[in-house]
Write an enzyme that holds these catalytic residues in place. Structure first.
Site, PDB file in Angstrom:
ATOM      1  N   SER A  86      11.905   5.373  -1.560  1.00 46.61           N
ATOM      2  CA  SER A  86      10.525   5.897  -1.156  1.00 46.61           C
ATOM      3  C   SER A  86       9.749   7.090  -1.334  1.00 46.61           C
ATOM      4  O   SER A  86       8.577   7.377  -1.442  1.00 46.61           O
ATOM      5  CB  SER A  86      10.671   5.924   0.587  1.00 46.61           C
ATOM      6  OG  SER A  86      10.908   4.370   0.886  1.00 46.61           O
ATOM      7  N   THR A 118       8.015   9.236   2.774  1.00 49.56           N
ATOM      8  CA  THR A 118       6.586   8.766   2.697  1.00 49.56           C
ATOM      9  C   THR A 118       5.646   9.639   3.255  1.00 49.56           C
ATOM     10  O   THR A 118       4.464  10.024   2.687  1.00 49.56           O
ATOM     11  CB  THR A 118       6.586   7.284   3.440  1.00 49.56           C
ATOM     12  OG1 THR A 118       7.532   6.606   2.900  1.00 49.56           O
ATOM     13  CG2 THR A 118       5.373   6.526   3.202  1.00 49.56           C
ATOM     14  N   GLU A 162       2.402   5.083   8.548  1.00 49.94           N
ATOM     15  CA  GLU A 162       3.328   4.552   8.212  1.00 49.94           C
ATOM     16  C   GLU A 162       4.133   4.013   9.154  1.00 49.94           C
ATOM     17  O   GLU A 162       4.504   4.602  10.230  1.00 49.94           O
ATOM     18  CB  GLU A 162       4.410   5.656   7.138  1.00 49.94           C
ATOM     19  CG  GLU A 162       5.319   5.013   6.618  1.00 49.94           C
ATOM     20  CD  GLU A 162       6.779   5.578   6.349  1.00 49.94           C
ATOM     21  OE1 GLU A 162       6.829   6.731   7.068  1.00 49.94           O
ATOM     22  OE2 GLU A 162       7.482   5.242   5.573  1.00 49.94           O
ATOM     23  N   HIS A 196      17.455  -2.076   5.702  1.00 50.53           N
ATOM     24  CA  HIS A 196      18.479  -1.542   5.125  1.00 50.53           C
ATOM     25  C   HIS A 196      19.774  -1.904   6.069  1.00 50.53           C
ATOM     26  O   HIS A 196      20.684  -2.193   5.543  1.00 50.53           O
ATOM     27  CB  HIS A 196      18.423   0.081   5.246  1.00 50.53           C
ATOM     28  CG  HIS A 196      17.730   0.437   4.129  1.00 50.53           C
ATOM     29  ND1 HIS A 196      18.228   0.483   2.890  1.00 50.53           N
ATOM     30  CD2 HIS A 196      16.534   1.254   3.951  1.00 50.53           C
ATOM     31  CE1 HIS A 196      17.499   1.116   1.922  1.00 50.53           C
ATOM     32  NE2 HIS A 196      16.413   1.495   2.558  1.00 50.53           N
ATOM     33  N   ASP A 245       5.793   0.252  -0.423  1.00 49.16           N
ATOM     34  CA  ASP A 245       6.249   1.406  -1.453  1.00 49.16           C
ATOM     35  C   ASP A 245       7.306   0.618  -2.380  1.00 49.16           C
ATOM     36  O   ASP A 245       7.580   1.191  -3.461  1.00 49.16           O
ATOM     37  CB  ASP A 245       6.740   2.649  -0.789  1.00 49.16           C
ATOM     38  CG  ASP A 245       7.715   2.610   0.333  1.00 49.16           C
ATOM     39  OD1 ASP A 245       7.928   1.603   0.718  1.00 49.16           O
ATOM     40  OD2 ASP A 245       8.310   3.611   0.513  1.00 49.16           O
ATOM     41  N   HIS A 246       7.886  -0.393  -1.799  1.00 49.69           N
ATOM     42  CA  HIS A 246       9.017  -1.016  -2.694  1.00 49.69           C
ATOM     43  C   HIS A 246       9.547  -2.115  -1.692  1.00 49.69           C
ATOM     44  O   HIS A 246       9.051  -2.467  -0.634  1.00 49.69           O
ATOM     45  CB  HIS A 246      10.340  -0.276  -2.918  1.00 49.69           C
ATOM     46  CG  HIS A 246      10.873   0.248  -1.463  1.00 49.69           C
ATOM     47  ND1 HIS A 246      11.735  -0.495  -0.603  1.00 49.69           N
ATOM     48  CD2 HIS A 246      10.920   1.643  -1.015  1.00 49.69           C
ATOM     49  CE1 HIS A 246      11.981   0.232   0.173  1.00 49.69           C
ATOM     50  NE2 HIS A 246      11.513   1.295   0.226  1.00 49.69           N
TER      51      HIS A 246
HETATM   52 ZN    ZN Z   1      14.603   2.432   1.871  1.00 47.71          ZN
END
Ligand code: ZN
Ligand code: NAG
Ligand code: NAG
Ligand code: NAG
Ligand code: NAG
Ligand code: NAG
Ligand code: NAG
Ligand code: NAG
Length: 663
Positions: free
Chosen positions: A224, A286, A444, A453, A494-495
């Site tokens: 991130s 972030t 965010e 995760h 962001d991913h």
């Molecule tokens: Zn992550």
């Protein structure tokens, strides 16, 4: 555009021949002479950046050169288009920089790591700080070293768009959010009849859709930090780097900086207001990447120092005449970086430090909602922010966490959600902006990522639905205050994470079996996946054994733990167990440490079946994945977000809408 794309691909393929490997001597530097910003960098006209040059002399290993002594005579010339190449000092009218020297070591491959034989590299370097290019066009930066070898970096200063289309920008980032997650969230929160949805996600209803490619500058999977750097600076960077290119020196604050959107907005829109909101801790990557410049995202104290002060106060020798010092709004968690004697800068009371500079400080939702809109406002609401499901559905889980934002050991039971924070932030920014300069806010939803995760799919989707609810409420609020037509709204990630739903699971049948292979029979695929049990009201299921937590109204599931649940998988996971039930005791812990690395947590999903890990046994959690992520946009300048493009283009599209380039 297509010509430029092909040039970019050729550059990448060329570089990959020498540098496609697990361990690199230095990302973006396949030769022994390194230039930052590296080849293929695009700039906004007038955007500030540092140049860093490094000459590498490996002492040993496959690239050993010059007995490990870097030649200290090297030079950089800059050439615009077909003009003559002139020395960097002449080009930018600056004096020469002092020579710096250091060494570092790295492993060439996993065999070298196993045998503990790193390669030692000695480095000679120079840095030139706070430069900018204003004339659009192509540039060549040529480094000449080792008696005539050259490294060339091709740069592009994009044609400036100087007319302002958007007065305000509201940038939402769903950290780690992918289209499969949005699809799963829609499935559990929106009712469908015979395959037709009766309501939709707000994201589904945005005017423009695009996809962005998230790769780092030197790896195809991002974290991130470098992905936020790409979104905010238009420069791809390395894992863990915030607002800098990663150089090889030990000092993580001396890496070459690039100016961020927030800094540009402050510098170019005098009177514009700046807001940063996150459900994570406020020094997390972030939010931090808007204002911080460090190679190491874990330097939380220096990140908070940069919020209150700036990069120049962190290191006065590294001139950086731009900052987003004292943003108008800073809301999130992370009390550890503010409470005296904890991880705050110098151990000082950072609530007091902000108050001393005129901030209103609030520590719970009641105080946030009661606060006025005239003053700069710092809101830190916990040390460990609770997730949406625990704040709304499993409220007992807020007890015993000892995560009070004031550090008195009590529980933070009155934490605002993303919607509470974002709507209040809009009001403050609206009240504080001057001279018609508008505002810029980043909001965010951080724990989509944090919960993915740990393979806690329900909590991740709760966070995603909270984000969607926040976008919906923000649009309504902007309409109500007459600012909707002036505001560019961009929603992206962001991913990704390799999450997807592939069927349904009869959780009752699954729990009743004693053998893993029988348990897997509870997973229904294709026709046997069934229909969503999440949007069906209590009592209407064939079997009334479900826990019903009360409807959260439209746009959220009616229940979170139905007997017939979705069955999902993950592309990169530690050993774990799946039962497809809600983790009612708080965020999931899928794997625990053992003498042989991470293994299945014996207390997690005890009814479930084992799923073997697919990543290294030193990984406790799932990891990020490759996929492109979606971009949704509404408002002035939003048409530019259609199509497929690089993460760095988000920066340019936002900067163009705001007219931040220098003419
Ligand atoms: Zn992550
Ligand atoms: C390189 O030299 C260093 C220092 O002498 C040594 O520790 C290391 O093992 C050497 N590495 C290789 C690959 O020979
Ligand atoms: C170092 O580079 C300079 C300039 O390119 C060259 O004249 C000199 O011979 C080099 N020295 C060594 C030891 O290679
Ligand atoms: C500031 O940067 C300079 C140049 O890199 C370095 O020598 C110095 O140690 C740094 N100071 C601090 C406090 O980090
Ligand atoms: C950095 O902070 C110092 C101290 O508050 C201030 O004097 C200076 O103007 C700031 N510089 C920038 C670029 O914000
Ligand atoms: C919320 O903050 C206010 C102001 O600091 C304080 O008086 C109040 O007790 C807090 N409420 C809770 C529930 O912590
Ligand atoms: C379903 O179970 C709940 C909780 O035990 C109960 O309150 C409710 O009345 C039941 N509904 C029906 C239709 O049996
Ligand atoms: C979390 O909340 C659920 C439901 O309210 C409760 O059963 C559970 O014990 C709680 N867990 C903790 C750790 O408080």
């Amino acid at each position: 555009m297509s010509i430029r794309t092909s040039v970019y691909l050729v550059g990448l393929i060329g570089a990959s021949l020498v540098s496609a490997q697990t361990f690199q001597r230095l990302g973006t530097c396949p030769t022994l002479g390194c230039i930052f910003p590296p080849d293929q960098t695009d700039f906004l006209a007038g955007q500030l950046f540092d140049i860093r040059l490094e000459i590498h002399a490996p002492l040993n290993g496959t690239e050993a050169s010059n007995n490990g002594v870097p030649n200290e005579t090297f030079s950089l010339c800059i050439q615009r288009g077909k003009e003559a190449c002139s020395d960097v000092t002449k080009y930018f009218k600056i004096s020469n920089s002092a020579l710096e020297k250091w060494s570092f070591s790295y492993y060439e491959d996993l065999f070298a790591k196993d045998s503990g034989t790193p390669v030692v590299v000695n480095v000679a370097s120079k840095a030139y700080r706070a430069l900018s290019l204003t004339k659009p066009g192509t540039y060549t930066a040529k480094l000449t070293y080792n008696g005539g070898t050259t490294t060339v970096a091709n740069w592009l200063v994009r044609e400036p768009v100087t007319s302002r289309r958007a007065k305000n920008v509201l940038l939402f980032i769903g950290d780690g959010m992918t289209q499969p997650m949005i699809t799963a969230a829609r499935l559990i929160a929106h009712k469908s009849i015979n395959g037709k949805y009766q309501s939709l996600m707000q994201m589904d209803q945005m005017d423009n859709l695009g996809h962005q490619m998230t790769h780092s500058v030197d790896s195809f999977i991002t974290d991130s930090a470098n992905s936020a750097t790409a979104l905010y600076t238009g420069k791809k960077s390395s894992v863990n780097a915030l607002g800098v290119y990663a150089d090889s020196s030990k000092n993580s604050l001396d890496d070459p900086k690039v100016e961020t959107l927030a800094e540009l907005f402050r510098r170019r829109r005098d009177g514009g207001a700046l807001g940063i909101v996150s459900t994570a801790f406020i020094a997390d990557a972030t939010p931090a990447a808007l204002c911080s410049h460090t190679r190491d995202r874990s330097q939380y104290a220096s990140i908070v120092t940069e919020f209150l002060n700036n990069a120049t106060t962190v290191n006065s020798t590294l001139a950086w005449p731009t900052s987003c010092q004292m943003p108008d709004v800073l809301f999130g968690g992370g009390a550890e970086q503010f409470i005296a004697g904890s991880g705050s800068p110098g151990g000082a009371d950072y609530y007091k430090a902000f108050q001393a500079k005129g901030y209103t400080v609030v520590n719970n939702n009641t105080a946030l909602q009661a606060a006025g809109t005239k003053a700069k406002t710092l809101g830190i609401f916990s040390s460990k922010p609770a997730k949406w499901i625990d704040r709304h559905v499993l409220r007992d889980n807020l007890s015993g966490l000892k995560n009070s934002p004031i550090g008195d050991g009590s529980d933070a039971t009155d934490q605002p959600g993303l919607k509470d924070m974002t709507l209040k932030a809009i009001d403050i920014l609206q009240a504080r902006t001057k001279n018609g300069q508008g505002w810029f806010m980043m909001s965010e939803a951080a724990s989509i990522d944090k919960m993915m995760h740990v393979l806690d799919y329900d909590r991740a989707l709760g966070e995603l639905l909270e984000l969607d609810d926040t976008i919906r409420a923000s649009i309504a609020h902007l309409k109500a205050i007459g600012e909707y037509e002036n505001t560019l709204i961009v929603v992206t990630a962001d991913h990704g994470h390799g999450f997807d739903v592939f069927g349904g699971a009869d959780t009752k049948y699954l729990a009743a079996q004693t053998d893993d292979r029988k348990k897997r029979g509870a997973v229904g695929t294709y026709a046997a996946s069934g229909l969503s049990g999440y949007t069906v009201a209590e009592g209407s299921l064939p079997n009334n054994n479900t826990i019903v937590y009360g409807s959260e109204g439209p746009n959220f599931p009616v229940q979170w733990n139905p007997r017939y649940a979705f069955a999902a998988g993950f592309g990169a996971n530690p050993d774990h167990r799946e039962s497809y039930t809600l983790n009612t005791k708080g965020p999931r812990v899928p794997a625990v440490s053992s003498s042989s690395g991470y293994v299945v947590n014996p207390t997690d999903n005890t009814d479930g079946f084992n799923v073997p890990g697919t990543i290294g046994v030193d990984e406790a959690q799932g990891v990020h994945s490759l996929q492109d992520v979606s971009v949704f946009a509404n408002g002035p300048g939003s048409e530019a977000f259609r199509g497929v493009y690089s993460s760095v283009d988000i920066f340019f599209k936002i900067a163009d809408a705001l007219g931040l380039a220098e003419a």
